[in-house]
Design a protein around this motif. Structure first.
Motif, mmCIF file in Angstrom:
data_model
loop_
_atom_site.group_PDB
_atom_site.id
_atom_site.type_symbol
_atom_site.label_atom_id
_atom_site.label_comp_id
_atom_site.label_asym_id
_atom_site.label_seq_id
_atom_site.Cartn_x
_atom_site.Cartn_y
_atom_site.Cartn_z
ATOM 1 N N VAL A 28 0.827 -1.207 0.000
ATOM 2 C CA VAL A 28 0.000 0.000 0.000
ATOM 3 C C VAL A 28 0.865 1.262 0.000
ATOM 4 C CG1 VAL A 28 -1.428 1.336 1.577
ATOM 5 C CG2 VAL A 28 -2.114 -0.945 0.952
ATOM 6 N N HIS A 31 2.565 1.975 -3.394
ATOM 7 C CA HIS A 31 1.675 2.660 -4.328
ATOM 8 C C HIS A 31 1.446 4.101 -3.903
ATOM 9 C CE1 HIS A 31 -0.009 -0.317 -7.198
ATOM 10 N NE2 HIS A 31 0.645 -1.119 -6.390
ATOM 11 N N PHE A 32 1.241 4.293 -2.590
ATOM 12 C CA PHE A 32 0.925 5.634 -2.081
ATOM 13 C C PHE A 32 2.048 6.607 -2.409
ATOM 14 C CE2 PHE A 32 1.138 8.818 1.282
ATOM 15 C CZ PHE A 32 -0.144 9.320 1.227
ATOM 16 N N PHE A 33 3.285 6.228 -2.070
ATOM 17 C CA PHE A 33 4.372 7.192 -2.245
ATOM 18 C C PHE A 33 4.753 7.351 -3.712
ATOM 19 C CE2 PHE A 33 4.894 6.347 2.301
ATOM 20 C CZ PHE A 33 4.831 7.663 2.732
ATOM 21 N N ASN A 35 2.720 7.258 -6.151
ATOM 22 C CA ASN A 35 1.717 8.142 -6.744
ATOM 23 C C ASN A 35 1.798 9.555 -6.188
ATOM 24 O OD1 ASN A 35 0.482 6.383 -8.538
ATOM 25 N ND2 ASN A 35 -0.684 5.446 -6.899
ATOM 26 N N LEU A 36 2.140 9.654 -4.908
ATOM 27 C CA LEU A 36 2.205 10.982 -4.284
ATOM 28 C C LEU A 36 3.380 11.783 -4.824
ATOM 29 C CD1 LEU A 36 0.944 12.726 -1.939
ATOM 30 C CD2 LEU A 36 2.796 11.863 -0.543
ATOM 31 N N ASN A 39 3.610 10.409 -9.241
ATOM 32 C CA ASN A 39 2.379 10.243 -10.013
ATOM 33 C C ASN A 39 2.551 9.182 -11.087
ATOM 34 O OD1 ASN A 39 -0.234 10.774 -10.307
ATOM 35 N ND2 ASN A 39 0.020 12.685 -11.418
ATOM 36 N N MET A 41 1.879 5.571 -11.117
ATOM 37 C CA MET A 41 1.010 4.436 -11.421
ATOM 38 C C MET A 41 -0.433 4.854 -11.688
ATOM 39 S SD MET A 41 2.256 1.712 -8.609
ATOM 40 C CE MET A 41 3.889 1.721 -7.946
ATOM 41 N N THR A 42 -0.709 6.149 -11.532
ATOM 42 C CA THR A 42 -2.093 6.586 -11.701
ATOM 43 C C THR A 42 -2.570 6.294 -13.117
ATOM 44 O OG1 THR A 42 -1.555 8.349 -10.199
ATOM 45 C CG2 THR A 42 -3.638 8.512 -11.343
ATOM 46 N N VAL A 43 -3.674 5.591 -13.218
ATOM 47 C CA VAL A 43 -4.186 5.240 -14.540
ATOM 48 C C VAL A 43 -5.365 6.111 -14.939
ATOM 49 C CG1 VAL A 43 -3.412 2.859 -14.550
ATOM 50 C CG2 VAL A 43 -5.566 3.431 -13.467
ATOM 51 N N THR A 44 -5.904 6.867 -13.990
ATOM 52 C CA THR A 44 -7.066 7.692 -14.305
ATOM 53 C C THR A 44 -6.663 8.845 -15.203
ATOM 54 O OG1 THR A 44 -7.655 7.251 -12.023
ATOM 55 C CG2 THR A 44 -9.072 8.720 -13.243
ATOM 56 N N ILE A 45 -7.515 9.151 -16.161
ATOM 57 C CA ILE A 45 -7.290 10.296 -17.048
ATOM 58 C C ILE A 45 -8.301 11.370 -16.668
ATOM 59 C CG2 ILE A 45 -7.522 11.074 -19.419
ATOM 60 C CD1 ILE A 45 -6.493 8.316 -20.246
#
Lengths: 193, 362
Positions: A28, A31-33, A35-36, A39, A41-45
């Motif tokens: 967890v 992924h958190f760090f 992405n923080l 950025n 692994m973020t897959v959202t567009i």
């Protein structure tokens, strides 16, 4: 009754769930760090601002193409209206007044995009490459149903996001003089004289 | 004017106002957003960020306003068959127990005679435990008064879980009390600024009581009914549990109380086990590591550094609690009880016995 007994040996520490908790926390926080800070692994567009690249053969909203002189390519042969399984194309033909290389042109070419199922059969049926679906317009969303009725000129170029059209927001030529000089269309004598 | 400020009653009232309006409510409101944002980061999403004023979204901070407005404008609803009196008072129990916790915890070291702590009673830890038990009433009354089977199930689960985990909470704290030899919070905090090995390793609760810390942390999670111990709320089984029939501002009270108690518990964990506001080797006079010479610092700077340290610790604890929510699936109810009574209880008693023996022998 036969019962298959599954034994799970998790060990002494496993009974306190500690190794599982630590492994979970590791995953967890990775992924958190990531992405923080990066950025990564973020897959959202962020959709309306950023758009997902779409394939070249994606079937978007239709457009009608033109000749280089600005005339509409469509000859009003009704093949697309005939093949359309959703009955969403409505054509009215008229005699082409200026360009005598063709007999007819569509005086009305309406597509009801609410009925359209985007199957692409109209594009395949067209003998003149007059209708295409390569506008890359993925979503059609309006607050008014009438806005889904695309008329001929909207399909040509008046839609603001119609980026593949060469003659965006140029009106159809109303006479042969308005047609571009490098016209490939054969002009009938009686009209020029 | 100055005499008024020196008056201890006025000071206490000012401290309460400062704490409630500048620390508790803003941090809880921020956490409602932070939990969503952090969850999004953990799950490779972006999280909320659309609410805006004009063009400004500020990473979605206006979602707090939007959510608050939505809840405030919702209908104040009593379902048929509710006990109106109990239904109305139930949310306040959780809120009360969440907020009162802050009265006992210092946020930084005293500046002169002025302490950054509202009350420092000699039965501090007992008081904290007593206040924490109050939130059970909220859950039980809410579930009971709604006349809803899901609510009732949630209330039963909540009460059974919270009452039994209070036992382990107490057992894990007993070891700490033996080590620091006091129930007073300020004594425990001061005890954590002492050092082993000639000023090298601080005597933080997590180092003196590692097993006690684990049990305490687990029990805290169960007390707050947070994942993986969120069977009382279990969305997939009993919809929302004990507050299923609540809407509007009454629901907001439950929601806010949950986040206030999250901040409060994070503060409690940092106070009791992570050395409270103490930064390692930062003494009252300045920095001193082992036998190296003292680097002197003015008192206001020390107080400020300690405030920052405490904030960082609380933030870390909040992050840890939220991260655990996403790393573990929900325990079944029998697993919750089994983990508590079969594993944590014997471990806690063993920890207590060893602690007492070590304290007596050395």
């Amino acid at each position: 009754m036969k019962v298959k007994v599954v034994t799970r040996d998790v060990g002494f520490l496993g009974k306190f769930y500690l190794p599982a908790v630590l492994m979970g926390l590791w995953l967890v926080s990775r992924h958190f760090f990531a992405n923080l800070l990066f950025n990564k692994m973020t897959v959202t567009i962020n959709y309306p601002e950023v758009k997902r690249p779409i394939a070249k053969r994606w079937r978007g909203r239709h457009r009608l193409t033109r000749h280089e002189n600005g005339f509409i390519k469509c000859v009003a042969c009704f093949l697309c209206e005939e093949i359309c399984p959703a009955n969403c194309i409505h054509i009215k033909s008229a005699e082409m007044p200026f360009d005598k290389s063709v007999e007819k042109y569509p005086s009305v070419f309406d597509i009801d995009e609410l009925r359209c199922i985007f199957c692409g059969l109209c594009v395949e049926a067209c003998p003149k490459d007059a209708i295409r679906m390569d506008t890359e317009i993925v979503s059609l969303a309006f607050t008014d149903r009438k806005k889904f009725d695309y008329t001929r000129n909207l399909l040509l170029d008046e839609a603001p996001d119609n980026k593949h059209t060469k003659y965006t927001n140029v009106p159809l030529p109303t006479s042969i003089e308005e047609a571009l000089p490098n016209s490939k269309g054969v002009v009938a004598d009686d009209l020029t004289n | 004017m100055l005499e008024l400020l020196i008056n201890p009653y006025i000071q206490t009232i000012l401290k309460v106002i400062f704490l409630i309006f500048l620390v508790v409510l803003p941090s809880a409101a921020l956490l409602t957003l932070m939990e969503r944002k952090w969850s999004a980061l953990i799950q490779d999403r972006r999280g909320p960020g659309r609410a805006n004023i004009g063009k400004f979204t500020f990473l979605g901070i206006f979602h707090i306003l939007a959510d608050g407005m939505k809840l405030a404008l919702k209908e104040d609803f009593y379902p048929a068959g509710t006990n109106r009196f109990l239904f109305t008072i139930a949310p306040y129990f959780g809120f009360f127990s969440a907020v009162t916790l802050f009265a006992l915890l210092p946020i930084t070291s005293p500046l002169g005679n002025f302490t950054f702590q509202i009350v420092d009673v000699n039965i501090g830890i007992l008081m904290i435990l007593a206040y924490m038990s109050f939130s059970i009433y909220g859950a039980v009354l809410a579930g009971w008064s709604t006349d809803n089977k899901y609510g009732m199930l949630g209330a039963v689960r909540a009460s059974a879980q919270m009452i039994s985990y209070e036992v382990f909470l107490g057992v894990s704290l007993l070891g700490l009390l033996v080590v620091y030899n006091s129930l007073r919070i300020s004594d425990i905090v001061a005890g954590q600024n002492e050092y082993w090995f000639n000023g090298l390793i601080p005597k933080w609760g997590i180092l003196t009581q590692p097993i006690g810390f684990l049990i305490f942390f687990t029990a805290i999670l169960a007390e707050m009914k947070r994942a993986p111990f969120d069977a009382p709320e279990g969305e997939s089984e009993i919809v929302a549990g004990f507050f299923i029939e609540y809407s509007g501002m009454r629901f907001a009270l439950f929601f806010l109380a949950e986040y206030i108690s999250l901040v409060g518990m994070a503060m409690l964990i940092s106070t009791l086990f992570l050395g409270s506001y103490h930064f390692p080797w930062l003494l009252d006079a300045g920095f001193k590591l082992g036998s190296l010479p003292l680097v002197e610092l003015p008192q206001w700077l020390v107080v400020f550094l300690r405030f920052i340290t405490f904030g960082g610790k609380v933030l870390f604890c909040c992050w840890l609690i939220i991260s655990i929510r996403w790393s573990l699936p929900r325990f079944k109810f029998d697993q919750i009880m089994k983990l508590g009574w079969n594993r944590l209880m014997p471990l806690g008693i063993l920890n207590l016995i060893i602690t007492i023996l070590v304290t007596l022998l050395f």
